[in-house]
Design a protein around this motif. Structure first.
Motif, PDB file in Angstrom:
ATOM      1  N   LEU A 158      24.720 -36.801 -20.168  1.00 35.45           N
ATOM      2  CA  LEU A 158      25.129 -35.846 -21.194  1.00 35.45           C
ATOM      3  C   LEU A 158      25.505 -34.496 -20.589  1.00 35.45           C
ATOM      4  N   LYS A 159      24.809 -34.099 -19.551  1.00 36.95           N
ATOM      5  CA  LYS A 159      25.131 -32.837 -18.882  1.00 36.95           C
ATOM      6  C   LYS A 159      26.517 -32.915 -18.263  1.00 36.95           C
ATOM      7  N   ARG A 160      26.820 -34.038 -17.588  1.00 35.62           N
ATOM      8  CA  ARG A 160      28.156 -34.208 -17.018  1.00 35.62           C
ATOM      9  C   ARG A 160      29.209 -34.267 -18.109  1.00 35.62           C
ATOM     10  N   LEU A 161      28.896 -34.947 -19.204  1.00 37.78           N
ATOM     11  CA  LEU A 161      29.839 -35.078 -20.311  1.00 37.78           C
ATOM     12  C   LEU A 161      30.135 -33.712 -20.927  1.00 37.78           C
ATOM     13  N   THR A 162      29.104 -32.909 -21.139  1.00 43.91           N
ATOM     14  CA  THR A 162      29.341 -31.588 -21.711  1.00 43.91           C
ATOM     15  C   THR A 162      30.126 -30.705 -20.743  1.00 43.91           C
ATOM     16  N   GLY A 163      29.894 -30.853 -19.449  1.00 44.97           N
ATOM     17  CA  GLY A 163      30.685 -30.125 -18.455  1.00 44.97           C
ATOM     18  C   GLY A 163      32.149 -30.528 -18.513  1.00 44.97           C
TER      19      GLY A 163
ATOM     20  N   LEU B  41      15.524 -41.594 -19.666  1.00 45.50           N
ATOM     21  CA  LEU B  41      15.841 -40.308 -20.295  1.00 45.50           C
ATOM     22  C   LEU B  41      16.521 -39.366 -19.307  1.00 45.50           C
ATOM     23  N   GLN B  42      16.051 -39.378 -18.074  1.00 46.60           N
ATOM     24  CA  GLN B  42      16.652 -38.516 -17.057  1.00 46.60           C
ATOM     25  C   GLN B  42      18.101 -38.934 -16.807  1.00 46.60           C
ATOM     26  N   ASP B  43      18.370 -40.233 -16.765  1.00 37.28           N
ATOM     27  CA  ASP B  43      19.738 -40.714 -16.603  1.00 37.28           C
ATOM     28  C   ASP B  43      20.608 -40.293 -17.781  1.00 37.28           C
ATOM     29  N   ARG B  44      20.064 -40.379 -18.985  1.00 41.82           N
ATOM     30  CA  ARG B  44      20.821 -39.983 -20.174  1.00 41.82           C
ATOM     31  C   ARG B  44      21.111 -38.495 -20.178  1.00 41.82           C
TER      32      ARG B  44
END
Length: 111
Positions: free
Chosen positions: A55-60, A48-51
């Motif tokens: 997702l945080k990088r993707l949204t950035g 979950l932490q990897d996901r």
């Protein structure tokens, strides 16, 4: 008598294989399963932490892309406004010239 038999069979179905274990053996088995569950939970948390990180990088990245597109659209809007001004001036001059030419031609025809 059948009630007693049913009760025994349901009890043996519930505790199948546990009748012969000592209480200490049951505890160690429970402890082992608890360690397995903890290990599975830790793996799930890591996943979950990897996901979440992904997702945080993707949204950035999406945010950066949107900002880039907004800047591009603003520049295009400014260029379109400037082009509209140039075209408007050109059309005004064209209308003036065409009116003068029409007057010239009409005056030539009638004179």
């Amino acid at each position: 008598m059948s009630y007693r038999r049913d009760r025994r069979s349901s009890k043996s179905a519930l505790f199948d294989g546990f009748d012969k274990l000592e209480e200490g053996g049951l505890r160690s088995s429970s402890s082992f399963s608890h360690e397995i569950k903890e290990h599975d939970n830790d793996k799930a948390i890591d996943s979950l932490q990897d996901r979440v990180t992904f997702l945080k990088r993707l949204t950035g990245d999406i945010h950066d892309e949107v900002e880039s597109h907004n800047r591009l659209l603003d520049r295009m809007g400014n260029v379109m406004d400037a082009t509209r001004g140039i075209m408007s001036g050109t059309m005004d001059r064209f209308k003036k010239v065409s009116k003068q030419d029409l007057l010239y031609y009409f005056s030539f025809v009638f004179v």
